[in-house]
Design an enzyme around this catalytic site. Structure first.
Site, PDB file in Angstrom:
ATOM      1  N   CYS A 382       0.694  -1.215   0.053  1.00 51.30           N
ATOM      2  CA  CYS A 382       0.073  -0.161  -0.006  1.00 51.30           C
ATOM      3  C   CYS A 382       0.903   1.369   0.124  1.00 51.30           C
ATOM      4  O   CYS A 382       1.479   1.363  -0.889  1.00 51.30           O
ATOM      5  CB  CYS A 382      -1.081  -0.027   1.150  1.00 51.30           C
ATOM      6  SG  CYS A 382      -2.498   0.790   0.905  1.00 51.30           S
ATOM      7  N   HIS A 508      -3.316  -4.809   0.377  1.00 53.57           N
ATOM      8  CA  HIS A 508      -2.677  -5.222   1.333  1.00 53.57           C
ATOM      9  C   HIS A 508      -2.758  -6.766   1.427  1.00 53.57           C
ATOM     10  O   HIS A 508      -3.751  -7.567   2.074  1.00 53.57           O
ATOM     11  CB  HIS A 508      -3.522  -4.971   2.685  1.00 53.57           C
ATOM     12  CG  HIS A 508      -3.311  -3.530   2.984  1.00 53.57           C
ATOM     13  ND1 HIS A 508      -2.198  -3.103   3.967  1.00 53.57           N
ATOM     14  CD2 HIS A 508      -4.055  -2.363   2.692  1.00 53.57           C
ATOM     15  CE1 HIS A 508      -2.199  -1.723   3.945  1.00 53.57           C
ATOM     16  NE2 HIS A 508      -3.395  -1.298   3.445  1.00 53.57           N
ATOM     17  N   GLU A 510      -1.271  -9.031   3.158  1.00 50.94           N
ATOM     18  CA  GLU A 510      -1.039  -9.688   4.240  1.00 50.94           C
ATOM     19  C   GLU A 510      -2.374 -10.151   4.956  1.00 50.94           C
ATOM     20  O   GLU A 510      -2.263 -10.957   5.848  1.00 50.94           O
ATOM     21  CB  GLU A 510      -0.210  -8.636   5.361  1.00 50.94           C
ATOM     22  CG  GLU A 510      -1.117  -7.465   5.488  1.00 50.94           C
ATOM     23  CD  GLU A 510      -0.772  -6.154   4.914  1.00 50.94           C
ATOM     24  OE1 GLU A 510      -0.396  -6.575   3.585  1.00 50.94           O
ATOM     25  OE2 GLU A 510      -0.857  -5.023   5.243  1.00 50.94           O
TER      26      GLU A 510
HETATM   27  N1  GLN Z   1      -2.043   6.384   3.096  1.00 50.11           N
HETATM   28  C1  GLN Z   1      -2.097   5.890   2.043  1.00 50.11           C
HETATM   29  C2  GLN Z   1      -3.419   5.990   1.333  1.00 50.11           C
HETATM   30  O1  GLN Z   1      -4.285   6.340   2.225  1.00 50.11           O
HETATM   31  C3  GLN Z   1      -1.690   4.487   2.146  1.00 50.11           C
HETATM   32  C4  GLN Z   1      -2.566   3.836   3.027  1.00 50.11           C
HETATM   33  C5  GLN Z   1      -2.117   2.402   3.358  1.00 50.11           C
HETATM   34  O2  GLN Z   1      -0.699   2.207   3.672  1.00 50.11           O
HETATM   35  N2  GLN Z   1      -3.074   1.728   3.956  1.00 50.11           N
HETATM   36  O3  GLN Z   1      -3.528   6.033   0.290  1.00 50.11           O
END
Ligand code: GLN
Length: 547
Positions: A382, A508, A510
């Protein structure tokens, strides 16, 4: 009809109530039963999505986009099920619903009270788990410890459930802790007795007590707890801390807990559980393995729970690659100040996990630069993907200007930005791209090779996206967009072609890794780290400054 098993906690928090419940879930599933899970969290937040990871640890995201307690991650990993929106209910959510109904006039002038209105809403949510899953058994865990003010309405709802659905359909399991006194070298049962007394004061007599301890529990302690707490001796279950997390179901099986539960709930199931695959997995875990060192570069590294699923995924992928993954926790904030670089010596791979807000982000960009220049395997999750794109854009344009508008609203090069339809968002809670979305893989890429299939579905939790205006520039500089949304508009995976393994995903991965089914991207990443380790390549040591 679904049977309900309620888990409450006593003595102290963090004794592993969630893991214990998850382990029992695995044992029931191994007997051919279908299992559903729910976590009731007494705090007032509507969901943990807006809470600081320092306060709450990781926010676990379900397929249908619920932002939930990290215990749900244990449930998914242990039982291998996908949970949903009803699997996590908070006081905030319960009250929000009741107040909305009151404003709507649904209560026809009645006075709204904790009993029955709040407790009824809690019970409605508990029944919803049964209705939406049709499972044989629902495991319902109440967060916190008996005696907490916030959990009282939940306890009251659980108490009422017994008369609502009957003795044969409800089971109360109380998980406590036996502290060890070093001076007298003994475990103490008194706090357990007190917490059971507290529970009885609320009107709940536990059917099962699970006594957690860090030392072996003598049988006389079990007898004492049984006597003082009015629980059958065979229903007092010793649960000694395990060196291997995933071994807990097997340890619990030896106590005959599952058998007792089946009998008590009059459940028809296989007498013998099928735990062959699980046992084989534990054998694999137990095999001594060479170690491999992976750095996790984040800003919440002091609190490892903030990266619970990332750590578990690395562990799963390590076992699959015959490696014991040693995690080096690296504070991204330090890197910006020129500190912490000594920790990079000896790393075989780097993970930059998700994150929000500006603090520490420059350090993550530096870590991505280090991985690219030193050809060290990198996995970006992400924010970790966004950082990797910003870093390459900075190289391509020979400028520090490229950024995400999350960190620099007026940057001349918004490589990561909001999509045009997102610009008017005002609320912080529940306004992100959440939950499962499909992703099409580009043939011939590392991502496609890792997954071995053309389309996948992965879970998201972010607001910002890759800005397509920069696709061409980055492609000219060695980036391959190896995963895209089906309409091609959203970048889901980016990787570098001239690097052993530098890959980031906007989602994600994970959240979908399981101990017996490591996630393909984590598996491929650790594989690349193993290759690096075996080749024995050295980094450019000049880059590894000392503190
Ligand atoms: N802050 C970033 C966004 O909102 C990444 C979010 C995250 O890593 N879950 O796009």
């Amino acid at each position: 009809m679904t049977k309900f098993i309620f888990f409450t906690g006593g003595v102290v928090s963090s004794v592993g109530k969630g893991v214990t419940a998850a382990a029992l879930g695995r044992l029931l599933k191994a007997r051919g039963l279908t299992v559903a899970v729910q976590k009731l969290d007494p705090y007032i937040n509507v969901d943990p999505g807006t809470m600081s990871p320092y306060q709450h640890g990781e926010v676990f995201v379900t397929e249908d986009g619920a932002e939930t307690d990290l215990d749900l991650g244990h449930y998914e990993r242990f039982i291998d099920i996908n949970l949903n929106q009803v699997a996590n209910v908070t006081t905030g959510r319960v009250y929000a619903e009741v107040i909305a109904r009151e404003r709507h006039g649904d209560y026809l002038g009645g006075t709204i009270q904790v009993i029955p209105h709040i407790t009824n809403e809690i019970k409605r949510n508990i029944y919803l788990v049964a209705e939406t899953t049709g499972a044989d058994v629902a495991l319902v865990e109440v967060g916190g410890t008996v005696g907490d003010i916030e959990s009282l309405p939940f306890m009251e709802a659980l108490r009422q459930m017994r008369s609502d659905v009957g003795h044969a359909n409800t089971l109360y399991v109380h998980v406590t802790f036996l502290p060890y006194l070093a001076a007298s070298q003994e475990l103490k049962t008194k706090p357990t007795q007190h917490s059971v007394r507290e529970l009885r004061g609320i009107g709940i007599q536990p059917d099962v007590i699970i006594a957690r301890a860090d030392h072996d529990i003598p049988q006389e302690h079990i007898q004492k707890i049984a006597l003082f707490c009015d629980v059958k001796e065979r229903a007092v279950i010793p649960a000694v801390t395990s060196d291997i997390l995933y071994n807990i179901p097997l340890l619990l099986e030896e106590t005959n807990l599952a058998e007792h539960v089946l009998e008590r709930l009059q459940l028809k199931a296989k007498k013998q559980p099928d735990l062959r695959a699980w046992k084989a997995m534990i054998d694999r875990i137990r095999q001594p393995k060479p170690t491999i060192k992976i750095g996790i570069v984040g800003k919440y590294v002091e609190l490892h729970d903030a990266y619970m699923s990332v750590r578990e995924s690395l562990y799963h992928a390590g076992v699959a690659n015959n490696r014991d993954v040693i995690v080096e926790w690296i504070h991204s904030g330090d890197l910006e100040k020129g500190k912490g670089w000594a920790q990079f010596a000896g790393l075989d791979g780097i993970v930059v996990p998700g994150g929000f807000g500006e603090r520490g982000v420059e350090g993550k960009i530096l870590a991505a630069r280090w991985a690219r220049e030193n050809q060290v395997p990198y996995l970006g999750l992400c924010l970790g993907m966004q950082v990797m794109c910003i870093e390459l854009a900075r190289l391509a344009l020979q400028s520090d200007e490229p950024n995400s508008t999350e960190f620099d609203l007026h940057t001349a090069h918004p490589v990561i930005s909001l999509m045009p339809d997102q610009h008017d968002l005002a609320d912080m809670g529940g306004t992100m791209r959440l939950g499962a979305y499909p992703c099409c893989l580009t043939p011939g890429t590392k991502a496609a090779a890792a997954y071995g299939q053309p389309e996948v579905s992965e879970r998201h939790r972010h607001r910002w996206e890759f800005n397509n205006a920069y696709r061409e520039l980055l492609m000219e500089n060695g980036m391959v967009f190896s995963g895209l949304s089906p309409n091609g508009r959203l970048v889901e995976i980016a990787e570098l072609s001239d690097h052993p393994f530098m890959l980031g995903s906007q989602f994600h991965p994970e959240f979908k890794s399981r101990p017996n089914r490591p996630h393909p991207l984590f598996k491929a990443f650790v594989e690349a780290a193993v290759r690096r380790q075996e080749a024995g390549e050295k980094y450019e040591v000049a880059k590894v400054e000392s503190d």
